[in-house]
Design an enzyme around this catalytic site. Structure first.
Site, mmCIF file in Angstrom:
data_model
loop_
_atom_site.group_PDB
_atom_site.id
_atom_site.type_symbol
_atom_site.label_atom_id
_atom_site.label_comp_id
_atom_site.label_asym_id
_atom_site.label_seq_id
_atom_site.Cartn_x
_atom_site.Cartn_y
_atom_site.Cartn_z
ATOM 1 C CB CYS A 142 -27.842 -80.780 50.826
ATOM 2 S SG CYS A 142 -27.606 -79.974 49.890
ATOM 3 C CG HIS A 235 -32.807 -80.488 48.818
ATOM 4 N ND1 HIS A 235 -32.767 -80.258 50.544
ATOM 5 C CD2 HIS A 235 -31.203 -79.958 48.115
ATOM 6 C CE1 HIS A 235 -31.316 -79.799 50.470
ATOM 7 N NE2 HIS A 235 -30.762 -79.120 49.632
ATOM 8 C CD GLU A 237 -35.362 -82.397 50.827
ATOM 9 O OE1 GLU A 237 -34.916 -81.186 50.840
ATOM 10 O OE2 GLU A 237 -34.950 -83.184 50.563
#
Length: 313
Positions: A142, A235, A237
Site C-alpha cells: 500500500c 491490503h 493482510e
C-alpha cells in the site's frame, strides 16, 4: 507451517488458536535446515494487529521462517505499548550489518502527506536503499508501494480525489508469472488508500511487470523483472473487520466517508462484513516466499550478491 516467533508475542496465541503451526526456537533447531530470515518493517500505528495479520499470511507455506520485527524510529507510540515495542522490535542500527531473505514494508496512514513531510522519510529511504544490498526480495504494501516507486523510479506522488475503500475485482495481466501461479483469472482484494496507481502511468514510466489490475482500483500487483521488488497496492493482510473499523473510525472523526464498496451484505453497514479475499491473500504471500525469496536467495546469506538473481522464472 513452521513459523518461528517469540512465545510471548501476542500473535502467538492468536495463531495457535487458529491451528497455525507456531514453532518454538528449540524445536526449530532440531530440524537441521536453514530457515528463511524475514524482516517486517511495521509502519502501521496498531502494530500488534498488523503484525498478527502479516504473520497469518506468512504461515501458508511449508518453509520455515524466522521472523524479526523492525520499527522505524524510537518515538513513543499512541497505539502500541512501549513495553511491546522494546521487547519484540529491533532498531535498524542493530540489524543493518546483516542480510535477510525477505523484507516486508507495511502500509502507513500517510496517504495525504507529501513524502518530504513524513517525519521518518529520510530514515525510510535509508532502509529501502540498504535493502538493495542486504535483502533478496522486498514486498512493499500500500503506502510503502508508493514510497518504493518514488525511491526506485522517482515517480511523483499521485493522489485520488476520494479515498478508495472497499473490496474490488481484479484481473491477472501476466498469466504465467510465478507470483500469479494458482490465481483465478479474476479475484477480489481489499483497498484502503488515497494513492493513485494508474496502469498507464506505471507502464509509461517504469519497466515493471504489471501483474494484476482493477478497472476501478488500478494496478494491484507489480514487480521488477528480477522479482527483487514486489509492489502490492492493496491490503491482502486485512482481517474481515479491518475496513469496518476504519469506516467507523472515520465516521467518528466527522470525515463522512463513503461506505466501503462490495464489503457489507447489500452494501449496508448495519450488516456484518464478509472476507472474500483470504484465499488469494494467502496464495500471494506463499508465491512471494517461494518464487521471489526461497528460489532466489543464496543458502549462505553471508555471500549475498547481485549475481544470485535472475530475471527469468
Amino acid at each position: 507451517m513452521p513459523i518461528k516467533i517469540p512465545d510471548q508475542l501476542p500473535a502467538t496465541d492468536v495463531l495457535r488458536q487458529e491451528n497455525i503451526f507456531v514453532m518454538s526456537e528449540s524445536r526449530a533447531l532440531t530440524q537441521g535446515i536453514r530457515p528463511l530470515k524475514i524482516l517486517i518493517l511495521n509502519l502501521m500505528p496498531k502494530k500488534i494487529e498488523t503484525e498478527t495479520q502479516f504473520l497469518r499470511l506468512l504461515s501458508n507455506s511449508p518453509l520455515q521462517l524466522d521472523i524479526e520485527l523492525l520499527r522505524i524510529d524510537d518515538r513513543p507510540s499512541k497505539n502500541t505499548p512501549e513495553e511491546h515495542l522494546n521487547t519484540f522490535y529491533r532498531q535498524f542500527q542493530t540489524i543493518e550489518h546483516r542480510n535477510f531473505d525477505g523484507l516486508i514494508i507495511t502500509g502507513a496512514p500517510l496517504g495525504l502527506v507529501q513524502f518530504e513531510d513524513v517525519l521518518y522519510w529520510d530514515h525510510l529511504k535509508t532502509i529501502m536503499n540498504w535493502a538493495k544490498d542486504h535483502v533478496t526480495s522486498t514486498l512493499y504494501v500500500c503506502w510503502a508501494a508508493q514510497a518504493g516507486l518514488k525511491l526506485l523510479y522517482n515517480l511523483p506522488k499521485r493522489t485520488l480525489k476520494e479515498k478508495l475503500s472497499g473490496v474490488y475485482h481484479h484481473q491477472i495481466q501476466h498469466q504465467f508469472h510465478p507470483i500469479l501461479r494458482g490465481f483465478d483469472d479474476t479475484f477480489l482484494a481489499p483497498h484502503s488508500r488515497y494513492a493513485d496507481f494508474s496502469p498507464e502511468f506505471l507502464a509509461e514510466n517504469t519497466d515493471l511487470d504489471i501483474l494484476a489490475t482493477s478497472d476501478v482500483a488500478g494496478v494491484y500487483l507489480a514487480a521488477t523483472k528480477d522479482k527483487r521488488n514486489v509492489f502490492v497496492t492493496g491490503h491482502p493482510e486485512y482481517d474481515a473487520n479491518t475496513l469496518h473499523n476504519e469506516y467507523v473510525r472515520d465516521l467518528g472523526e466527522g470525515m463522512e466517508p463513503n461506505i466501503p464498496v462490495n464489503y457489507y451484505q447489500n452494501d449496508n453497514p448495519d450488516n456484518p462484513p464478509s472476507a472474500t479475499w483470504r484465499s488469494h491473500g494467502h496464495l500471494l504471500f506463499a508465491n512471494w516466499l517461494n518464487y521471489c525469496v526461497y528460489q532466489q536467495t543464496p543458502y549462505d546469506l553471508e555471500h549475498f550478491s547481485e549475481s544470485n538473481f535472475t530475471k527469468d522464472d
